[in-house]
Design an enzyme around this catalytic site. Structure first.
Site, PDB file in Angstrom:
ATOM      1  N   GLY A   1       0.801  -1.218   0.000  1.00 28.26           N
ATOM      2  CA  GLY A   1       0.000   0.000   0.000  1.00 28.26           C
ATOM      3  C   GLY A   1       0.829   1.261   0.000  1.00 28.26           C
TER       4      GLY A   1
ATOM      5  N   ASP B   1      10.270  -6.099  -4.227  1.00 31.33           N
ATOM      6  CA  ASP B   1       9.308  -6.855  -3.419  1.00 31.33           C
ATOM      7  C   ASP B   1       9.276  -8.295  -3.919  1.00 31.33           C
ATOM      8  OD1 ASP B   1       6.986  -7.862  -2.015  1.00 31.33           O
ATOM      9  OD2 ASP B   1       6.367  -5.782  -1.760  1.00 31.33           O
TER      10      ASP B   1
ATOM     11  N   ASP C   1       6.666  -3.806   5.335  1.00 31.79           N
ATOM     12  CA  ASP C   1       5.573  -4.044   6.282  1.00 31.79           C
ATOM     13  C   ASP C   1       6.010  -4.809   7.520  1.00 31.79           C
ATOM     14  OD1 ASP C   1       6.049  -6.527   5.200  1.00 31.79           O
ATOM     15  OD2 ASP C   1       3.996  -6.877   4.506  1.00 31.79           O
TER      16      ASP C   1
ATOM     17  N   MET D   1       9.190  -5.023  10.886  1.00 29.35           N
ATOM     18  CA  MET D   1      10.231  -4.308  11.606  1.00 29.35           C
ATOM     19  C   MET D   1      11.628  -4.782  11.235  1.00 29.35           C
ATOM     20  SD  MET D   1      10.876  -1.854  13.658  1.00 29.35           S
ATOM     21  CE  MET D   1       9.285  -1.488  14.413  1.00 29.35           C
TER      22      MET D   1
ATOM     23  N   CYS E   1      18.656   8.008  13.920  1.00 31.74           N
ATOM     24  CA  CYS E   1      18.213   7.033  12.933  1.00 31.74           C
ATOM     25  C   CYS E   1      16.915   6.365  13.399  1.00 31.74           C
ATOM     26  CB  CYS E   1      19.294   5.981  12.672  1.00 31.74           C
ATOM     27  SG  CYS E   1      19.508   4.744  13.992  1.00 31.74           S
TER      28      CYS E   1
ATOM     29  N   CYS F   1      17.018   4.643  16.742  1.00 30.68           N
ATOM     30  CA  CYS F   1      16.975   5.502  17.930  1.00 30.68           C
ATOM     31  C   CYS F   1      15.547   5.630  18.469  1.00 30.68           C
ATOM     32  CB  CYS F   1      17.495   6.902  17.592  1.00 30.68           C
ATOM     33  SG  CYS F   1      19.257   7.004  17.214  1.00 30.68           S
TER      34      CYS F   1
ATOM     35  N   CYS G   1      -0.779  -5.490   9.923  1.00 28.51           N
ATOM     36  CA  CYS G   1      -2.055  -5.339   9.221  1.00 28.51           C
ATOM     37  C   CYS G   1      -2.858  -6.625   9.207  1.00 28.51           C
ATOM     38  CB  CYS G   1      -1.798  -4.878   7.782  1.00 28.51           C
ATOM     39  SG  CYS G   1      -1.117  -3.217   7.650  1.00 28.51           S
TER      40      CYS G   1
END
Length: 256
Positions: free
Chosen positions: A41, A62, A130, A132, A172, A175, A188
């Site tokens: 998205g 991707d 999407d 971490m 960054c 941080c 999501c």
């Protein structure tokens, strides 16, 4: 820097007439290299506006394929694209929008070495991923190559975006967000998301990229939070963490 052709001047005239962009800024956009990590998205919204604005060289990465549940927010795709690689399908849309630019597809997940190489070739990186772990990997690569990073994320009714200009001393992403992996309930798929919120953040990322690449201030190291329920935006300055494991070592090398 090459002068605009007659066709380019006509196509981008509504941008060129802005004093903050002008012919010089538009020429810079046409010569720019932008890496977009993630074609969901955020990436679809950002890439369409960057292609329309005349970013000369886009690299879209991707490894995922399109699923039915993506369509409510990833509106660059069509039902006929289901089960196909997102980056390949998005490339076709971008080229159809603007034949004046080049689009290169990376249709697999980026290894750390490949990510670092792609970041090194970019003038700016948009993190539209999407998860971490990818965001932290992109942050580290941008730090090591001193490449500006524009990061975005959205879940539920909330969205956020940040700009880090690593060409100069800067805090960054690490941080601000100390974790390396997502919680199982914080994505999501488990928490849901409103489609236009994702598009809004992707558009903010594109806007920040255009400002940066055309030589305009883009509020670096600022956290912007958008609330879709109240239609409000809040922001705060990001402070560098002296103990940050990602950027503290780079800052120390520059100071020595």
């Amino acid at each position: 820097m090459a002068a605009l052709s007659d066709s380019q001047f006509t196509r981008y005239s509504r941008q060129v007439m802005l004093p903050e962009i002008g012919e010089t800024g538009q020429s810079a956009l046409l010569e720019a290299n932008v890496l977009i990590v993630g074609c969901g998205g955020l990436g679809t919204a950002a890439s369409l506006y960057l292609a329309g604005a005349g970013i000369g060289h886009l690299v879209i990465a991707d490894g995922d394929t399109l699923d039915t549940s993506n369509l409510h927010r990833q509106v660059a795709y069509r039902e006929a694209d289901l089960n196909a690689n997102k980056a390949k399908m998005l490339s076709a849309q971008l080229k159809a929008l603007n034949g004046d630019i080049s689009v290169r597809v990376v249709s697999s997940m980026l290894s750390q070495d490949r990510l670092t190489m792609e970041v090194a070739m970019a003038d700016v990186v948009l993190d539209c991923s999407d998860n971490m772990s990818t965001r932290q990997a992109v942050n580290r690569a941008c730090l090591s190559e001193k490449t500006p990073l524009i990061s975005g994320a959205a879940i539920g009714w909330q969205g956020q975006h940040m700009v880090f200009d690593f060409r100069q001393p800067s805090p960054c992403y690490r941080c601000l967000f100390h974790v390396e992996h997502d919680r199982p309930d914080n994505n999501c798929q488990s928490g849901g998301v409103v489609g236009p919120v994702v598009g809004t953040i992707g558009n903010f990322q594109a806007l920040a990229a255009l400002k940066l690449l055309s030589g305009n201030d883009c509020c670096p190291a600022t956290f912007h939070q958008f609330c879709g329920k109240t239609m409000t935006m809040t922001k705060l300055d990001i402070q560098r963490d002296p103990a940050c494991p990602s950027c503290s070592s780079f800052q120390a090398k520059e100071a020595s």
